[in-house]
Design an enzyme around this catalytic site. Structure first.
Site, PDB file in Angstrom:
ATOM      1  N   CYS A   1      -6.517   1.516   8.192  1.00  0.00           N
ATOM      2  CA  CYS A   1      -5.863   0.203   8.305  1.00  0.00           C
ATOM      3  C   CYS A   1      -5.638  -0.412   6.922  1.00  0.00           C
ATOM      4  CB  CYS A   1      -6.733  -0.756   9.101  1.00  0.00           C
ATOM      5  SG  CYS A   1      -6.873  -0.376  10.848  1.00  0.00           S
TER       6      CYS A   1
ATOM      7  N   CYS B   1     -12.166  -3.148  10.985  1.00  0.00           N
ATOM      8  CA  CYS B   1     -11.912  -3.840   9.710  1.00  0.00           C
ATOM      9  C   CYS B   1     -12.771  -5.099   9.586  1.00  0.00           C
ATOM     10  CB  CYS B   1     -10.432  -4.173   9.568  1.00  0.00           C
ATOM     11  SG  CYS B   1      -9.443  -2.683   9.286  1.00  0.00           S
TER      12      CYS B   1
ATOM     13  N   GLU C   1      -6.339  -3.418   5.848  1.00  0.00           N
ATOM     14  CA  GLU C   1      -7.467  -4.207   5.353  1.00  0.00           C
ATOM     15  C   GLU C   1      -8.512  -3.303   4.703  1.00  0.00           C
ATOM     16  OE1 GLU C   1      -6.069  -4.149   8.307  1.00  0.00           O
ATOM     17  OE2 GLU C   1      -6.306  -6.017   9.410  1.00  0.00           O
TER      18      GLU C   1
HETATM   19  N1  THU Z   1      -3.617  -1.490  11.803  1.00  0.00           N
HETATM   20  C1  THU Z   1      -3.955  -2.069  10.614  1.00  0.00           C
HETATM   21  O1  THU Z   1      -3.497  -1.646   9.540  1.00  0.00           O
HETATM   22  N2  THU Z   1      -4.841  -3.091  10.625  1.00  0.00           N
HETATM   23  C2  THU Z   1      -5.428  -3.587  11.738  1.00  0.00           C
HETATM   24  O2  THU Z   1      -6.334  -4.408  11.634  1.00  0.00           O
HETATM   25  C3  THU Z   1      -4.959  -3.155  13.060  1.00  0.00           C
HETATM   26  C4  THU Z   1      -4.136  -1.926  13.088  1.00  0.00           C
HETATM   27  C5  THU Z   1      -2.684  -0.350  11.806  1.00  0.00           C
HETATM   28  C6  THU Z   1      -3.319   0.961  12.145  1.00  0.00           C
HETATM   29  C7  THU Z   1      -2.140   1.748  12.660  1.00  0.00           C
HETATM   30  O3  THU Z   1      -1.492   2.350  11.559  1.00  0.00           O
HETATM   31  C8  THU Z   1      -1.222   0.700  13.247  1.00  0.00           C
HETATM   32  O4  THU Z   1      -1.653  -0.552  12.741  1.00  0.00           O
HETATM   33  C9  THU Z   1      -1.208   0.666  14.764  1.00  0.00           C
HETATM   34  O5  THU Z   1      -2.500   0.569  15.261  1.00  0.00           O
END
Ligand code: THU
Length: 136
Positions: free
Chosen positions: A53, A93, A55
Site C-alpha cells: 500500500c 497500514c 502508506e
Molecule cells: N491500497 C493502498 O495503497 N492503501 C490502502 O490503505 C488501501 C489499499 C491499495 C492496495 C491495492 O493496490 C489497491 O489499493 C486496491 O486494494
C-alpha cells in the site's frame, strides 16, 4: 506545511502508483518530525499478496532512511484518474503507522476540495502496540 499542502504532495505521489490489477491508485505523503516529507504509492504484484500500500511504502522509505518520528500523513486514492471523496488507510497500514506513531498522529484524507482531518487514535481504537509487549 498546511494540511492542504501535504495532501497535494500525496496527489503527486499517486502519479507513480503501479496498479495494473485494481486500477485503484493511492498516494501518501508522510511528514517526519525532521520536516522531511516521504512520498509513497501502492505497488501491486501479479501474485497479489506482495502488493504494498501507499502508506506502507512511505513509512518504509522513511524508516529505511533513518526517520522514525512523524507528525502527519496525508492519503488520497481512487480509481483511475478520479479521486475518491475519502480513501482511508487499510487495517494493516493503520497497524504499521501505530508502530512508529502515537494516537495523536494527524491523518489528512479526502481531496484538495474536501479535506477530512482525523487521528490515528480515531482510526485504530484499542490498538495493540509495542508497549503491550513490555513487562508490567
Ligand atoms: N491500497 C493502498 O495503497 N492503501 C490502502 O490503505 C488501501 C489499499 C491499495 C492496495 C491495492 O493496490 C489497491 O489499493 C486496491 O486494494
Amino acid at each position: 506545511m498546511t494540511d492542504k499542502e501535504l495532501l497535494l504532495k500525496a496527489v503527486e505521489a499517486r502519479e507513480f502508483a503501479y496498479t495494473p490489477y485494481s486500477n485503484h491508485k493511492v498516494g501518501a505523503a508522510l511528514l517526519g518530525k525532521s520536516g522531511k516529507i516521504y512520498l509513497g504509492c501502492n505497488v501491486e504484484n501479479a501474485a497479489y499478496t506482495p502488493t504494498n500500500c501507499a502508506e506502507r511504502t512511505a513509512v518504509f522509505k522513511a524508516v529505511s532512511e533513518g526517520e522514525r518520528e512523524f507528525s502527519a500523513i496525508a492519503v488520497v486514492g481512487g480509481l483511475g484518474d478520479t479521486l475518491s471523496e475519502l480513501c482511508a488507510p487499510c487495517g494493516v497500514c493503520r497497524q504499521v503507522l501505530n508502530e512508529f506513531c502515537d494516537g495523536s498522529l494527524k491523518v489528512i484524507l479526502g481531496t484538495p476540495e474536501k479535506i477530512t482531518v482525523t487521528t490515528l487514535a480515531e482510526l485504530l481504537p484499542y490498538s495493540f502496540g509495542k508497549t503491550d509487549l513490555k513487562k508490567q
